[in-house]
Design an enzyme around this catalytic site. Structure first.
Site, PDB file in Angstrom:
ATOM      1  N   CYS A   1       0.810  -1.212   0.000  1.00  0.00           N
ATOM      2  CA  CYS A   1       0.000   0.000   0.000  1.00  0.00           C
ATOM      3  C   CYS A   1       0.847   1.266   0.000  1.00  0.00           C
ATOM      4  CB  CYS A   1      -0.942   0.003   1.201  1.00  0.00           C
ATOM      5  SG  CYS A   1      -0.093   0.033   2.789  1.00  0.00           S
TER       6      CYS A   1
ATOM      7  N   GLU B   1       5.436  -1.706  11.565  1.00  0.00           N
ATOM      8  CA  GLU B   1       4.332  -2.602  11.186  1.00  0.00           C
ATOM      9  C   GLU B   1       4.896  -3.949  10.737  1.00  0.00           C
ATOM     10  OE1 GLU B   1       3.383  -3.700   8.034  1.00  0.00           O
ATOM     11  OE2 GLU B   1       4.835  -2.627   6.801  1.00  0.00           O
TER      12      GLU B   1
ATOM     13  N   GLN C   1       5.023  -9.899   3.390  1.00  0.00           N
ATOM     14  CA  GLN C   1       4.966  -9.417   2.013  1.00  0.00           C
ATOM     15  C   GLN C   1       6.281  -9.666   1.279  1.00  0.00           C
ATOM     16  OE1 GLN C   1       3.819  -5.477   3.130  1.00  0.00           O
ATOM     17  NE2 GLN C   1       1.637  -5.836   2.768  1.00  0.00           N
TER      18      GLN C   1
ATOM     19  N   GLY D   1     -10.015  -9.394   3.270  1.00  0.00           N
ATOM     20  CA  GLY D   1      -8.653  -9.928   3.267  1.00  0.00           C
ATOM     21  C   GLY D   1      -7.971  -9.731   4.606  1.00  0.00           C
TER      22      GLY D   1
END
Length: 407
Positions: free
Chosen positions: A50, A114, A120, A187
């Site tokens: 993002c 985070e 990822q 999700g």
């Protein structure tokens, strides 16, 4: 020849969400781009989240590879290269390594620390299946990220996007216990936000998703009503908070739909590309916060994590630089071994016991003589020093072995 580690990308630090959403890639798009770029480079990995889209390459000709990435990203953004270029950063070797390690530690995220980025990065490697150099780079980065989090305490802080959304909701609305929320997107992000809000007493009233089965699955876990994405506008009058985190390519709620809510709304748009019409922010009593508005400061923990990251990045960079010396070291050892075996052959006929003793003794001598030169060659990355060593020992370039990166 040692390959250059090259990074070309953009992130929330240098590009607004309006531009980032134009170069954002889903998993299929990231794999397609990696395959396209691997034709001009040895290895390629694409990371798209993002807040960033980044391409990592291992390339023998870095300038050509860098231009190729810039052109590919511009095509996907449907922008002239000159217009996209100011929003891109291009880093090589040590700077690219340190950047990736900071990313893995969550130090370059919108929300400091985070944890989602580690997963990822793992997914990016699994999807793109790079060669041994980038695989080792990303494995080392994830290890450094975990070490930095543990050493600094970032892994103990509620520093995820989900927890920050909950904190902002409390700061904006006061006591959020009993407030009703609509979550669009079933999700990982949607589920994490739903749990974070529910833990603070928020009622998750509705879960919307493009796939009804996924909406129903998450709704059952949080005791909510599953709905379709095209039903969002019809339930806005029954909620206080809207959180949208879908993978839709376009808007899921426009300003006209939001204006019919008939009550104040706090809306979070966590998607890239964006889910919610930016014009919603202009509506009376509507507060819209996009992904760039979600911020958390963790300065002390971040500073300690930075020190760990720099140490681990320096270690990897030293190893990567040493690869340039590998062919010379291999040639030097082969040269010494040829001399050693030649001298043993000159001894003529000796019995097996004597030969074994001579073999062992001469092997030890060669190993001890070459130990310090080998260490020194690994420490130098300058081609002039390596060339001097080859000249000193009479090593021909054709005798140099190719570089192999250990997995």
């Amino acid at each position: 020849m040692k390959s250059t580690i090259l990074l070309v990308g953009t992130s929330h630090r240098c590009a607004p969400v309006e531009l980032r959403e134009r170069v954002a890639l889903n998993r299929e798009g990231a794999l397609e781009l990696a395959r396209e770029l691997a034709g001009a480079a040895d290895e390629a990995i694409c990371v798209s989240t993002c807040c960033r889209t980044e391409v990592y390459l291992s390339a023998a000709v870095a300038d050509d590879a860098e231009r190729g990435v810039q052109a590919a990203l511009a095509r996907r953004a449907r922008l002239p290269e000159a217009e996209l270029a100011p929003a891109l950063y291009c880093l090589r070797d040590a700077r690219a390594v340190e950047h990736l390690f900071r990313v893995a530690a969550g130090l370059d995220s919108i929300v400091i620390g985070e944890p989602e980025i580690l997963g990822q990065l793992k997914t990016a490697v699994a999807d793109c299946q790079p060669g041994p150099l980038l695989e080792r780079l990303f494995s080392s980065a994830r290890r450094a990220g975990r070490l930095a989090r543990r050493a600094s305490g970032l892994d103990e802080q509620p520093a995820s996007v989900a927890s920050v959304v909950a904190a902002i909701a409390e700061r904006t609305l006061g006591d959020i216990s009993g407030r009703r929320t609509l979550v669009a997107g079933a999700g990982r992000t949607g589920a994490l936000v739903a749990r974070a809000l529910a833990a603070r007493g928020v009622e998750i009233a509705y879960v919307a998703n493009r796939t009804p089965a996924r909406a129903a699955h998450l709704a059952a876990r949080v005791d909510a009503v599953p709905i379709r994405l095209d039903e969002l506008a019809s339930v806005l009058g029954r909620v206080d908070i809207v959180v949208s985190a879908t993978a839709s390519p376009g808007l899921v709620l426009d300003v006209r739909g939001a204006s019919g809510a008939g009550r104040p709304l706090l809306l979070f748009d966590l998607a890239v590309p964006r889910d919610l019409d930016p014009a919603i922010a202009e509506l009376p009593d509507h507060t819209l916060i996009d992904i760039d508005g979600v911020r958390l400061q963790g300065r002390e923990a971040a500073a300690q994590a930075e020190r760990v990251v720099q140490q681990e990045a320096r270690r990897f960079t030293e190893w990567h630089a040493s690869l340039a010396a590998v062919p010379t070291i291999v040639a030097l050892r082969a040269h010494a071994e040829t001399i050693r075996r030649g001298e043993i052959q000159r001894l003529g006929c000796i019995d097996a016991r004597e030969r074994a003793l001579v073999e062992a003794a001469t092997a030890r001598v060669v190993a001890k003589l070459l130990h310090r030169p080998t260490l020194r060659l690994r420490q130098v990355a300058a081609q002039t020093e390596l060339a001097a060593a080859r000249s000193l020992f009479g090593l021909e370039p054709s005798r140099q072995a190719s570089i192999r990166v250990a997995r």
